[in-house]
Scaffold this motif. Structure first.
Motif, PDB file in Angstrom:
ATOM      1  N   LYS A 171       0.968  -1.100   0.051  1.00 32.28           N
ATOM      2  CA  LYS A 171       0.056  -0.083  -0.033  1.00 32.28           C
ATOM      3  C   LYS A 171       1.059   1.253  -0.085  1.00 32.28           C
ATOM      4  O   LYS A 171       1.898   1.137   0.652  1.00 32.28           O
ATOM      5  CB  LYS A 171      -0.980   0.109   1.198  1.00 32.28           C
ATOM      6  N   SER A 172       0.517   2.328  -0.876  1.00 32.90           N
ATOM      7  CA  SER A 172       1.291   3.681  -0.891  1.00 32.90           C
ATOM      8  C   SER A 172       0.400   4.699  -1.190  1.00 32.90           C
ATOM      9  O   SER A 172      -1.038   4.549  -1.534  1.00 32.90           O
ATOM     10  CB  SER A 172       2.376   3.466  -1.906  1.00 32.90           C
ATOM     11  N   GLN A 173       0.851   5.889  -0.993  1.00 30.51           N
ATOM     12  CA  GLN A 173       0.255   7.151  -1.629  1.00 30.51           C
ATOM     13  C   GLN A 173       1.064   7.987  -2.239  1.00 30.51           C
ATOM     14  O   GLN A 173       2.232   7.840  -2.183  1.00 30.51           O
ATOM     15  CB  GLN A 173      -0.404   7.821  -0.342  1.00 30.51           C
ATOM     16  N   ILE A 174       0.691   8.687  -3.148  1.00 28.79           N
ATOM     17  CA  ILE A 174       1.256   9.642  -4.027  1.00 28.79           C
ATOM     18  C   ILE A 174       1.218  11.074  -3.478  1.00 28.79           C
ATOM     19  O   ILE A 174       0.076  11.635  -3.414  1.00 28.79           O
ATOM     20  CB  ILE A 174       0.778   9.936  -5.398  1.00 28.79           C
ATOM     21  N   LEU A 175       2.251  11.893  -2.919  1.00 26.47           N
ATOM     22  CA  LEU A 175       2.259  13.231  -2.364  1.00 26.47           C
ATOM     23  C   LEU A 175       3.254  13.960  -3.005  1.00 26.47           C
ATOM     24  O   LEU A 175       4.542  13.576  -3.113  1.00 26.47           O
ATOM     25  CB  LEU A 175       2.393  13.116  -0.785  1.00 26.47           C
ATOM     26  N   ASN A 176       2.754  15.095  -3.503  1.00 26.22           N
ATOM     27  CA  ASN A 176       3.975  16.095  -4.385  1.00 26.22           C
ATOM     28  C   ASN A 176       4.484  15.090  -5.291  1.00 26.22           C
ATOM     29  O   ASN A 176       5.802  15.400  -5.421  1.00 26.22           O
ATOM     30  CB  ASN A 176       4.874  16.408  -3.413  1.00 26.22           C
ATOM     31  N   GLY A 177       3.903  14.095  -5.978  1.00 22.52           N
ATOM     32  CA  GLY A 177       4.314  13.617  -7.022  1.00 22.52           C
ATOM     33  C   GLY A 177       5.425  12.532  -6.577  1.00 22.52           C
ATOM     34  O   GLY A 177       5.906  11.808  -7.626  1.00 22.52           O
ATOM     35  N   GLU A 178       5.511  12.211  -5.446  1.00 20.95           N
ATOM     36  CA  GLU A 178       6.248  11.042  -4.890  1.00 20.95           C
ATOM     37  C   GLU A 178       5.418  10.013  -4.082  1.00 20.95           C
ATOM     38  O   GLU A 178       4.555  10.500  -3.567  1.00 20.95           O
ATOM     39  CB  GLU A 178       7.433  11.800  -4.023  1.00 20.95           C
ATOM     40  N   GLU A 179       6.167   8.929  -4.125  1.00 22.21           N
ATOM     41  CA  GLU A 179       5.414   7.571  -3.277  1.00 22.21           C
ATOM     42  C   GLU A 179       5.864   7.458  -1.994  1.00 22.21           C
ATOM     43  O   GLU A 179       7.149   7.348  -1.792  1.00 22.21           O
ATOM     44  CB  GLU A 179       5.635   6.336  -4.073  1.00 22.21           C
ATOM     45  N   TYR A 180       4.877   7.346  -1.221  1.00 21.64           N
ATOM     46  CA  TYR A 180       5.238   7.096   0.329  1.00 21.64           C
ATOM     47  C   TYR A 180       4.248   6.193   0.930  1.00 21.64           C
ATOM     48  O   TYR A 180       3.246   5.924   0.319  1.00 21.64           O
ATOM     49  CB  TYR A 180       4.904   8.396   1.057  1.00 21.64           C
ATOM     50  N   SER A 181       4.460   5.692   2.092  1.00 21.78           N
ATOM     51  CA  SER A 181       3.408   4.612   2.778  1.00 21.78           C
ATOM     52  C   SER A 181       2.364   5.419   2.862  1.00 21.78           C
ATOM     53  O   SER A 181       2.166   6.706   3.207  1.00 21.78           O
ATOM     54  CB  SER A 181       4.062   4.272   4.066  1.00 21.78           C
ATOM     55  N   PRO A 182       0.918   4.681   3.025  1.00 19.77           N
ATOM     56  CA  PRO A 182      -0.040   5.283   3.697  1.00 19.77           C
ATOM     57  C   PRO A 182       0.213   6.077   5.048  1.00 19.77           C
ATOM     58  O   PRO A 182       1.095   5.413   5.926  1.00 19.77           O
ATOM     59  CB  PRO A 182      -1.023   4.613   3.569  1.00 19.77           C
ATOM     60  N   PHE A 183      -0.781   6.952   5.486  1.00 19.42           N
ATOM     61  CA  PHE A 183      -0.501   7.387   6.811  1.00 19.42           C
ATOM     62  C   PHE A 183      -1.299   6.413   7.917  1.00 19.42           C
ATOM     63  O   PHE A 183      -2.103   5.705   7.288  1.00 19.42           O
ATOM     64  CB  PHE A 183      -0.962   8.868   6.825  1.00 19.42           C
ATOM     65  N   LEU A 184      -1.066   6.501   9.161  1.00 18.02           N
ATOM     66  CA  LEU A 184      -1.339   5.348  10.017  1.00 18.02           C
ATOM     67  C   LEU A 184      -2.841   5.681  10.618  1.00 18.02           C
ATOM     68  O   LEU A 184      -3.851   5.054  10.766  1.00 18.02           O
ATOM     69  CB  LEU A 184      -0.336   5.367  11.167  1.00 18.02           C
ATOM     70  N   PHE A 185      -2.776   7.192  10.758  1.00 17.80           N
ATOM     71  CA  PHE A 185      -4.134   7.852  11.411  1.00 17.80           C
ATOM     72  C   PHE A 185      -5.174   8.446  10.313  1.00 17.80           C
ATOM     73  O   PHE A 185      -4.418   9.064   9.385  1.00 17.80           O
ATOM     74  CB  PHE A 185      -3.846   8.661  12.692  1.00 17.80           C
ATOM     75  N   ASP A 186      -6.268   8.532  10.703  1.00 18.61           N
ATOM     76  CA  ASP A 186      -7.343   9.072   9.597  1.00 18.61           C
ATOM     77  C   ASP A 186      -7.120  10.669  10.165  1.00 18.61           C
ATOM     78  O   ASP A 186      -7.213  11.213  11.225  1.00 18.61           O
ATOM     79  CB  ASP A 186      -8.853   8.588  10.161  1.00 18.61           C
ATOM     80  N   SER A 187      -6.899  11.469   9.137  1.00 19.62           N
ATOM     81  CA  SER A 187      -6.502  12.885   9.464  1.00 19.62           C
ATOM     82  C   SER A 187      -7.732  13.693   9.926  1.00 19.62           C
ATOM     83  O   SER A 187      -7.745  14.577  10.582  1.00 19.62           O
ATOM     84  CB  SER A 187      -6.014  13.668   8.423  1.00 19.62           C
ATOM     85  N   ASN A 188      -9.035  13.188   9.700  1.00 16.16           N
ATOM     86  CA  ASN A 188     -10.394  13.886   9.995  1.00 16.16           C
ATOM     87  C   ASN A 188     -10.712  13.482  11.340  1.00 16.16           C
ATOM     88  O   ASN A 188     -11.241  14.344  11.940  1.00 16.16           O
ATOM     89  CB  ASN A 188     -11.366  13.510   9.020  1.00 16.16           C
ATOM     90  N   THR A 189     -10.493  11.978  11.713  1.00 16.42           N
ATOM     91  CA  THR A 189     -11.124  11.922  13.171  1.00 16.42           C
ATOM     92  C   THR A 189      -9.978  11.643  13.955  1.00 16.42           C
ATOM     93  O   THR A 189     -10.110  11.618  15.221  1.00 16.42           O
ATOM     94  CB  THR A 189     -11.779  10.471  13.042  1.00 16.42           C
ATOM     95  N   GLY A 190      -8.643  11.307  13.485  1.00 15.70           N
ATOM     96  CA  GLY A 190      -7.645  11.175  14.476  1.00 15.70           C
ATOM     97  C   GLY A 190      -7.589   9.558  15.037  1.00 15.70           C
ATOM     98  O   GLY A 190      -6.630   9.203  15.566  1.00 15.70           O
ATOM     99  N   ALA A 191      -8.287   8.760  14.299  1.00 16.00           N
ATOM    100  CA  ALA A 191      -8.307   7.563  14.607  1.00 16.00           C
ATOM    101  C   ALA A 191      -7.415   6.556  14.022  1.00 16.00           C
ATOM    102  O   ALA A 191      -7.183   6.732  12.762  1.00 16.00           O
ATOM    103  CB  ALA A 191      -9.892   7.027  14.684  1.00 16.00           C
ATOM    104  N   LEU A 192      -7.050   5.566  14.556  1.00 20.89           N
ATOM    105  CA  LEU A 192      -6.287   4.522  13.848  1.00 20.89           C
ATOM    106  C   LEU A 192      -6.972   4.009  12.747  1.00 20.89           C
ATOM    107  O   LEU A 192      -8.201   3.443  12.866  1.00 20.89           O
ATOM    108  CB  LEU A 192      -5.740   3.467  14.716  1.00 20.89           C
TER     109      LEU A 192
END
Length: 522
Positions: A171-192
């Motif tokens: 699993k990965s995500q694209i940020l600023n045109g580059e590939e990174y691991s996804p984030f661990l926590f939901d940025s809206n709820t703060g939940a895992l």
């Protein structure tokens, strides 16, 4: 005159070994075998479970093994009194003559994968004893930092799909045109995020601001998020895995998701081990010739035994004084404490600039009176762990790895201040704690490490890297990795090789190295 002649002869011999493959192979094998002959081979008779040999000490790998038996040493100075060996009397830090900050970053990433001391939950009433005598290691260089420590964790880190273009990928995500691991926590709820709830919680989570927490990566290792330098290396390997998976899927369209994943994983693990030996160990080594990863050296060697991480190894890798007071990210300087759990620094710089910045910065000198104030507390914890393990003295460990025992405090270091500190706190050199002696020594010529650390690191590095199952006689073949993976392994010697394949600018013209550009062998 003699020193200059010796240096000339050594360098001439090293050129022959490096330029003539048949001679180089023999020198390489001889050097590795000689390195491993300085002490007893595994299996070790003892572990931290008991102070004597027992069936549990010989079989239960949740306890750390030990090179020497437990020692009940008496009348030792308290750890709080010994922290002075690491504290600076001035604000000016001394720097290493050889290493860049890429060296300690890689060392931390490497060891975080298999030196995994169990951490007690103090809020739940858990105590250091017995938990800190245990570990959660798989006892292999298996890149659990990337792939997870358990099968359940691995499953959660994978995309797991048969969809075209996604087989076998993490699993990965694209940020600023580059590939990174996804984030661990939901940025809206703060939940895992529930789909990744079986990962080990990041160590240091309690120190995170909400902004830092939202940028923690979902990764295999609980220490990967500790500093962006470590997350940087994990990001590089994530990209390499997914790149290989994409190429394997194109070449083998009949392969299912599982086979693509497992084959790419095989290749990345071996590629990483190759970098451990051919870039990292060569950087540590004071030898002028280039060591290489030759699995055949281990195939019939008497030291080829199952891995088991030792208590001593978990302590000798506390290289806090290598870390400079300030870290440069994207053209700005930050106090080292401001980098803890701060992945935003990596996201702002991008991968190439991150590697380039660390390669431009000098690492600190490893040793006495040079640890950043923000890290001195960790030195005290290490001394306490030495005592918890009941480790024998520094002198006994030098003797164990075929080095001379110090007869006077001046034999430990040429630094008068170090000698005076040791004489003030210990009656004789035989009383010096293992952890204290490791860092009281002067660094070796042409190496960033002191003598005892260098020797013990070499012993464990070779005997645990070259015994990896993927390097065994009947496994280390192109079919195990696919021709794509095999070619990638053969074409990799350094981190820069992987970066060139996995950054938008192919690494550009940036110099990526653990060794300072100005350093020369002397």
């Amino acid at each position: 005159m003699f020193q200059k002649l010796r240096s000339t002869l050594i360098q001439s011999g090293s050129k022959l070994a490096n330029n003539w493959p048949w001679l180089g192979d023999k020198v390489n094998a001889a050097a590795i075998n000689k390195t491993l002959e300085v002490c007893r081979y595994r299996p070790h008779p003892w572990s931290t479970v008991h102070d004597y040999v027992s069936w549990t000490s010989l079989t239960d790998q949740t306890w750390s093994a030990r090179h020497l038996p437990a020692a009940n040493r008496q009348n030792l100075p308290p750890p709080s009194a010994l922290k002075g060996l690491f504290e600076r009397s001035t604000t000016e830090q001394e720097f290493c003559k050889k290493s860049t900050c890429l060296f300690p970053a890689f060392a931390q990433y490497l060891t975080d994968g298999f030196i995994r001391t169990r951490m007690p939950n103090e809020s739940a009433g858990e105590k250091d004893d017995p938990l800190r005598k245990q570990n959660t290691s798989n006892h292999q260089i298996d890149l659990c930092t990337l792939y997870g420590r358990t099968q359940v964790q691995t499953e959660q880190l994978r995309i797991k799909t048969g969809a075209t273009g996604k087989k076998g990928q993490l699993k990965s995500q694209i940020l600023n045109g580059e590939e990174y691991s996804p984030f661990l926590f939901d940025s809206n709820t703060g939940a895992l995020k529930p789909e990744i709830d079986k990962l080990d919680p990041p160590l240091g989570l309690d120190r995170c601001t909400p902004e830092m927490r939202n940028k923690l990566f979902a990764v295999g290792g609980d220490r990967v998020n500790s500093v962006p330098q470590v997350a940087m290396i994990n990001t590089l390997l994530l990209r390499e895995h997914n790149r290989l998976a994409r190429d394997m899927e194109k070449t083998h369209p009949a392969w299912d998701d599982e086979r693509v994943f497992q084959t790419a994983r095989n290749a990345v693990i071996v590629m990483f081990i190759k970098i451990v030996i051919e870039e990292y160990i060569n950087h540590i080594s004071s030898a002028p010739f280039h060591l290489k990863m030759d699995p055949s050296v281990a195939w019939h060697a008497p030291w080829n035994k199952p891995n088991w991480i030792t208590a001593e190894f978990s302590l000798l890798y506390r290289w806090h004084s290598l870390i400079p007071d300030t870290i440069n990210w994207n053209g700005k300087s930050y106090p080292v404490a401001a980098t803890f759990m701060n992945n935003q620094l990596l996201l702002d710089s991008g991968l190439t600039k991150a590697f380039a910045s660390l390669s431009e910065m000098r690492a600190g000198r490893l040793g006495a009176f040079n640890t950043s104030a923000a890290l001195v507390g960790f030195e005290v914890k290490a001394i306490e762990q030495d005592r918890l393990y009941k480790l024998d003295s520094y002198s006994k460990y030098r003797e164990y790895v075929s080095l001379k025992k110090p007869q006077t405090f001046s034999d430990v270091s040429k630094n008068r201040k170090v000698v005076d500190f040791l004489a003030k706190n210990y009656k004789t050199p035989d009383d010096i704690d293992f952890y204290i002696g490791l860092f009281a020594e002067d660094t070796e010529p042409n190496s960033p490490l002191p003598e005892l650390i260098q020797r013990m690191v070499a012993v464990d590095a070779f005997s645990q890297a070259l015994t990896n199952p993927l390097l065994s006689e009947h496994v280390y073949k192109p079919d195990t990795f696919s021709q794509i993976g095999w070619n990638a392994i053969q074409g990799t010697q350094t981190l820069r090789d992987i970066l060139a394949r996995n950054s938008p600018d192919q690494g550009g013209s940036a110099r990526i190295s653990m060794t300072q550009a100005s350093w020369r062998y002397s």
